[in-house]
Design a protein around this motif. Structure first.
Motif, PDB file in Angstrom:
ATOM      1  N   GLU A  54      -2.270   0.022  -4.953  1.00 24.02           N
ATOM      2  CA  GLU A  54      -3.261   0.550  -4.011  1.00 24.02           C
ATOM      3  C   GLU A  54      -3.775  -0.513  -3.058  1.00 24.02           C
ATOM      4  O   GLU A  54      -4.486  -0.207  -2.102  1.00 24.02           O
ATOM      5  N   THR A  55      -3.418  -1.781  -3.337  1.00 22.89           N
ATOM      6  CA  THR A  55      -3.855  -2.878  -2.471  1.00 22.89           C
ATOM      7  C   THR A  55      -2.653  -3.745  -2.109  1.00 22.89           C
ATOM      8  O   THR A  55      -1.604  -3.673  -2.761  1.00 22.89           O
ATOM      9  N   PHE A  56      -2.830  -4.571  -1.092  1.00 27.11           N
ATOM     10  CA  PHE A  56      -1.776  -5.520  -0.713  1.00 27.11           C
ATOM     11  C   PHE A  56      -1.511  -6.475  -1.875  1.00 27.11           C
ATOM     12  O   PHE A  56      -0.372  -6.849  -2.134  1.00 27.11           O
ATOM     13  N   GLU A  57      -2.590  -6.868  -2.595  1.00 27.99           N
ATOM     14  CA  GLU A  57      -2.443  -7.766  -3.750  1.00 27.99           C
ATOM     15  C   GLU A  57      -1.552  -7.138  -4.818  1.00 27.99           C
ATOM     16  O   GLU A  57      -0.654  -7.800  -5.355  1.00 27.99           O
ATOM     17  N   ASP A  58      -1.803  -5.849  -5.125  1.00 32.08           N
ATOM     18  CA  ASP A  58      -1.009  -5.144  -6.149  1.00 32.08           C
ATOM     19  C   ASP A  58       0.476  -5.153  -5.788  1.00 32.08           C
ATOM     20  O   ASP A  58       1.322  -5.487  -6.615  1.00 32.08           O
ATOM     21  N   ASN A  59       0.781  -4.750  -4.562  1.00 37.81           N
ATOM     22  CA  ASN A  59       2.187  -4.625  -4.152  1.00 37.81           C
ATOM     23  C   ASN A  59       2.892  -5.976  -4.072  1.00 37.81           C
ATOM     24  O   ASN A  59       4.056  -6.102  -4.442  1.00 37.81           O
ATOM     25  N   SER A  60       2.169  -6.978  -3.598  1.00 39.99           N
ATOM     26  CA  SER A  60       2.739  -8.322  -3.503  1.00 39.99           C
ATOM     27  C   SER A  60       3.121  -8.834  -4.896  1.00 39.99           C
ATOM     28  O   SER A  60       4.207  -9.384  -5.106  1.00 39.99           O
ATOM     29  N   LEU A  61       2.241  -8.609  -5.864  1.00 40.67           N
ATOM     30  CA  LEU A  61       2.497  -9.039  -7.243  1.00 40.67           C
ATOM     31  C   LEU A  61       3.667  -8.263  -7.855  1.00 40.67           C
ATOM     32  O   LEU A  61       4.545  -8.849  -8.503  1.00 40.67           O
ATOM     33  N   LEU A  62       3.700  -6.944  -7.639  1.00 41.02           N
ATOM     34  CA  LEU A  62       4.807  -6.117  -8.171  1.00 41.02           C
ATOM     35  C   LEU A  62       6.157  -6.661  -7.705  1.00 41.02           C
ATOM     36  O   LEU A  62       7.099  -6.788  -8.498  1.00 41.02           O
ATOM     37  N   LYS A  63       6.251  -6.978  -6.395  1.00 38.14           N
ATOM     38  CA  LYS A  63       7.521  -7.430  -5.820  1.00 38.14           C
ATOM     39  C   LYS A  63       7.910  -8.814  -6.332  1.00 38.14           C
ATOM     40  O   LYS A  63       9.054  -9.032  -6.735  1.00 38.14           O
ATOM     41  N   ALA A  64       6.949  -9.757  -6.316  1.00 31.88           N
ATOM     42  CA  ALA A  64       7.252 -11.127  -6.746  1.00 31.88           C
ATOM     43  C   ALA A  64       7.663 -11.157  -8.218  1.00 31.88           C
ATOM     44  O   ALA A  64       8.626 -11.833  -8.596  1.00 31.88           O
ATOM     45  N   LYS A  65       6.960 -10.404  -9.051  1.00 32.07           N
ATOM     46  CA  LYS A  65       7.240 -10.395 -10.487  1.00 32.07           C
ATOM     47  C   LYS A  65       8.635  -9.825 -10.772  1.00 32.07           C
ATOM     48  O   LYS A  65       9.392 -10.379 -11.573  1.00 32.07           O
ATOM     49  N   CYS A 101       3.175 -15.716  -5.434  1.00 29.00           N
ATOM     50  CA  CYS A 101       4.324 -16.416  -6.001  1.00 29.00           C
ATOM     51  C   CYS A 101       4.210 -16.342  -7.514  1.00 29.00           C
ATOM     52  O   CYS A 101       3.168 -16.692  -8.073  1.00 29.00           O
ATOM     53  N   CYS A 102       5.255 -15.836  -8.162  1.00 27.18           N
ATOM     54  CA  CYS A 102       5.296 -15.736  -9.624  1.00 27.18           C
ATOM     55  C   CYS A 102       6.304 -16.740 -10.153  1.00 27.18           C
ATOM     56  O   CYS A 102       7.440 -16.814  -9.655  1.00 27.18           O
ATOM     57  N   PHE A 103       5.873 -17.505 -11.140  1.00 22.28           N
ATOM     58  CA  PHE A 103       6.738 -18.511 -11.754  1.00 22.28           C
ATOM     59  C   PHE A 103       7.216 -18.016 -13.119  1.00 22.28           C
ATOM     60  O   PHE A 103       6.491 -17.273 -13.798  1.00 22.28           O
ATOM     61  N   PRO A 104       8.423 -18.440 -13.540  1.00 21.70           N
ATOM     62  CA  PRO A 104       8.955 -18.002 -14.839  1.00 21.70           C
ATOM     63  C   PRO A 104       8.039 -18.320 -16.032  1.00 21.70           C
ATOM     64  O   PRO A 104       8.087 -17.634 -17.045  1.00 21.70           O
ATOM     65  N   ASN A 105       7.158 -19.340 -15.889  1.00 22.54           N
ATOM     66  CA  ASN A 105       6.255 -19.684 -16.999  1.00 22.54           C
ATOM     67  C   ASN A 105       5.008 -18.788 -17.049  1.00 22.54           C
ATOM     68  O   ASN A 105       4.128 -18.988 -17.876  1.00 22.54           O
ATOM     69  N   GLY A 106       4.926 -17.806 -16.136  1.00 21.41           N
ATOM     70  CA  GLY A 106       3.789 -16.882 -16.135  1.00 21.41           C
ATOM     71  C   GLY A 106       2.698 -17.229 -15.133  1.00 21.41           C
ATOM     72  O   GLY A 106       1.782 -16.445 -14.919  1.00 21.41           O
ATOM     73  N   ASP A 107       2.783 -18.409 -14.510  1.00 27.49           N
ATOM     74  CA  ASP A 107       1.782 -18.778 -13.507  1.00 27.49           C
ATOM     75  C   ASP A 107       1.936 -17.933 -12.244  1.00 27.49           C
ATOM     76  O   ASP A 107       3.052 -17.539 -11.877  1.00 27.49           O
ATOM     77  N   VAL A 108       0.813 -17.671 -11.580  1.00 28.07           N
ATOM     78  CA  VAL A 108       0.807 -16.859 -10.354  1.00 28.07           C
ATOM     79  C   VAL A 108      -0.111 -17.523  -9.331  1.00 28.07           C
ATOM     80  O   VAL A 108      -1.211 -17.950  -9.664  1.00 28.07           O
ATOM     81  N   ILE A 109       0.348 -17.617  -8.095  1.00 27.39           N
ATOM     82  CA  ILE A 109      -0.486 -18.099  -6.986  1.00 27.39           C
ATOM     83  C   ILE A 109      -0.571 -16.969  -5.966  1.00 27.39           C
ATOM     84  O   ILE A 109       0.454 -16.379  -5.610  1.00 27.39           O
ATOM     85  N   THR A 110      -1.796 -16.679  -5.511  1.00 24.26           N
ATOM     86  CA  THR A 110      -1.986 -15.621  -4.511  1.00 24.26           C
ATOM     87  C   THR A 110      -2.827 -16.152  -3.350  1.00 24.26           C
ATOM     88  O   THR A 110      -3.779 -16.895  -3.569  1.00 24.26           O
ATOM     89  N   ALA A 111      -2.456 -15.778  -2.135  1.00 27.14           N
ATOM     90  CA  ALA A 111      -3.230 -16.174  -0.947  1.00 27.14           C
ATOM     91  C   ALA A 111      -3.277 -14.997   0.022  1.00 27.14           C
ATOM     92  O   ALA A 111      -2.284 -14.299   0.206  1.00 27.14           O
ATOM     93  N   ARG A 112      -4.453 -14.802   0.646  1.00 25.02           N
ATOM     94  CA  ARG A 112      -4.634 -13.683   1.588  1.00 25.02           C
ATOM     95  C   ARG A 112      -5.014 -14.233   2.957  1.00 25.02           C
ATOM     96  O   ARG A 112      -5.850 -15.133   3.063  1.00 25.02           O
ATOM     97  N   GLY A 113      -4.418 -13.673   3.992  1.00 23.75           N
ATOM     98  CA  GLY A 113      -4.763 -14.044   5.366  1.00 23.75           C
ATOM     99  C   GLY A 113      -5.023 -12.798   6.185  1.00 23.75           C
ATOM    100  O   GLY A 113      -4.408 -11.754   5.950  1.00 23.75           O
TER     101      GLY A 113
END
Length: 196
Positions: free
Chosen positions: A44-55, A122-134
């Motif tokens: 429902e948000t840009f954050e949700d979709n960005s995470l779905l795709k990267a993961k 950005c999703c890393f194989p170790n489970g780390d996630v970085i998110t940035a919004r502009g």
């Protein structure tokens, strides 16, 4: 370091490489690795979709994956098209069809204020996630102007520059665009992450 872009969009790839290459990071398309993950954008948000795709792409490749979800939010339309920007008007429309529909829906509407939003994850194989919004504020033009860019760029007008996104050079656009701003913030966060 190499990141996989969760997209088939060559123009997005170029924008990301232009900015992230300064950190010594190379971004490639998932298709260059022989991977074709088509993620249903159910968020429902840009954050949700960005995470779905990267993961999804990180899991498919085993490599750090970067995804961008972006769109145009128009105040007079209650924030639409928003997360549905790429699908606005249904599957039969191309970029020009979508911005023509937007102009049609904006007829007689005021204010014409709008903003482009980009969320990079950005999703890393170790489970780390970085998110940035502009975000980049602007207005909706009355008619398309300019040949550059893609998507809604010909109708997204920047009053301070007296130009649409489609009339800017790639350098000018990267400097002020929603994706340029999200990538600049992402670059800072990634630098911190890599120096941990």
């Amino acid at each position: 370091m190499k990141l996989v872009l969760a997209s088939q969009n060559e123009k997005k790839l170029k924008e990301m490489n232009d900015i992230l290459s300064q950190l010594g990071i190379e971004v490639c398309l998932q298709s260059q690795l022989g991977v074709h993950v088509d993620v249903e954008e159910t968020g429902e948000t840009f954050e949700d979709n960005s995470l779905l795709k990267a993961k999804a792409v990180m899991e498919a490749t085993g490599m750090p994956a970067i995804a961008d979800d972006s769109g145009l939010c128009v105040d007079a339309l209650g924030g639409a098209p928003g997360v549905y920007s790429a699908r606005y008007g249904g599957p039969g429309l191309d970029d020009a069809g979508r911005y023509r529909l937007l102009l049609e829906n904006m007829r007689g509407q005021t204010p014409r204020t709008a903003k482009f939003v980009s969320v990079i994850t950005c999703c890393f194989p170790n489970g780390d996630v970085i998110t940035a919004r502009g975000e980049c504020p602007g207005t909706i033009a009355y008619a398309p102007q300019g040949e550059g860019g893609f998507g809604y760029d010909p109708v997204f007008f920047l009053p301070q520059r007296k130009k649409t996104f489609a009339q800017l050079t790639a350098e000018e656009k990267n400097e002020i665009s929603h994706r340029g701003r999200a990538l600049a913030l992402f670059q800072e966060k990634l630098k911190e992450y890599l120096n941990k």
